[in-house]
Enzyme design. Sequence first.
Site, PDB file in Angstrom:
ATOM      1  N   LYS A 258     121.865  59.454 -15.936  1.00 29.67           N
ATOM      2  CA  LYS A 258     120.608  58.724 -16.177  1.00 29.67           C
ATOM      3  C   LYS A 258     120.304  58.804 -17.670  1.00 29.67           C
ATOM      4  CE  LYS A 258     116.241  57.225 -15.590  1.00 29.67           C
ATOM      5  NZ  LYS A 258     115.273  58.094 -14.913  1.00 29.67           N
TER       6      LYS A 258
ATOM      7  N   ASP B 173     110.702  55.227  -7.727  1.00 34.59           N
ATOM      8  CA  ASP B 173     110.147  56.198  -8.684  1.00 34.59           C
ATOM      9  C   ASP B 173     109.211  57.175  -7.981  1.00 34.59           C
ATOM     10  OD1 ASP B 173     110.278  57.244 -11.205  1.00 34.59           O
ATOM     11  OD2 ASP B 173     109.069  55.718 -12.185  1.00 34.59           O
TER      12      ASP B 173
END
Length: 439
Positions: free
Chosen positions: A220, A350
């Site tokens: 990420k 998220d």
Amino acid sequence: MSILKIFSPRYLFLLSLQIVLVGSVVAQAPASPSPSRILVRAGKLLDVRTGAEASGKTIVVTGDKVTAIADTSATPAAASDAVIDLTKYTVMPGLIDVHTHLTGANNFDPFFELTMTPGKEAIIGVENAKVTVEAGFTTVRNVGAGGFTDVALRDEINEGHIPGPHMQVSGPALGITGGHMDENLLPSQYHVVGEGVADGIPAVQHMVRQNIKYGADLIKIGASGGVLSKGDDPQASQYTEEEMRAIVADAHRLGRKVAAHAHGAQAILWATNAGVDSIEHGSYLDDAGIAAMKAHGTYLVPTAYLIDWMQQYGKLPVFYQQKMKDVSAVEKQNAIRAIKAGVKIALGTDAAVYPHGLNAHEIDVYVNQFGMTPLQGIQTGTINAADLMGWSDKVGELTPGHWADVIAVEGDPLKDVKVLQDVKFVMVGGKVEKVPGAK
């Protein structure tokens, strides 16, 4: 009995003999046999590729895999089989969320953030893993965690020690000094640096390799500034295109995909041209970015429901509020443009920005705000998400050879996707994690 007699040699010998004999009997006693198969009797069985809803089907589970799907009338139960009756429900594959933070909590008080420890993160992760799987999300991609706590969480779930979804994990997210992935709340005299901070091509290559060394399944990165970080701009690019090309080259060579946090248009374009596999958020996505994403086959992960949740319930520190307002004003319309243009979409929430367990609200946004059909919305969280993760041979649909990840809901999700917000039954890898009536 005197203490001397208790510990006499003859007494100890007789006691040892008794223990051996009892142990022998216990060892010889037959264990409770585990079922050779589990037969899941479905009311309707949803094929997430075609939208077909077949009646009278049975999913045959052996170990952690689906081994057959057959007509119930042709699949009688043997004496050693376990039968699960879901004939009142619509049965479908478990859902997938490709943007979670299971070790994160919905608390953005700076004091809470600064006092977080790996121990706390790990405990939070255990709780959120259970909540997430009971919400019907049987697979997740965890994109960012401190101290490799997501690696530990994944491993403990895989060992069967705690309940939770299948996980791909990134460990600490990579970012520039002072960027979204850095620790920016403390003044300079503390010299605090985020775990994933790396600047320049040699440093980012080292960080990719280090994350993989310590167990990361994917990488990420922070391609742009963010909302929930102090002092940076979501529209400003952070990593250069050259740095991101180096990250992607190393990650792909070592068998890992790359997810890029990217709000700003330039960051989206640079990250896409660098070869990342997904753009997370994509708030300021423009025509150039859309064209590049289509050309490269890059997925967009919209994380859209958090906007609705924040507008209704969010309580953020002042230095986050305006950024959240600005991003919220544009993100959904640009996601709609991307969908209409044919950009590939995978479900990501998220979760941690809002409470875990509300993940299925994301599909409701895709359908009732973005204009997807219910089947298309479901596909973002099944076959599309599986494709992005590189796990199309494991998850995303119910077919022989895939993991036995099964959920059941009342009603028909092709008529109302909101029923996915109240999952009644969950099985992960052949193990039942939730049954109808459980809270």
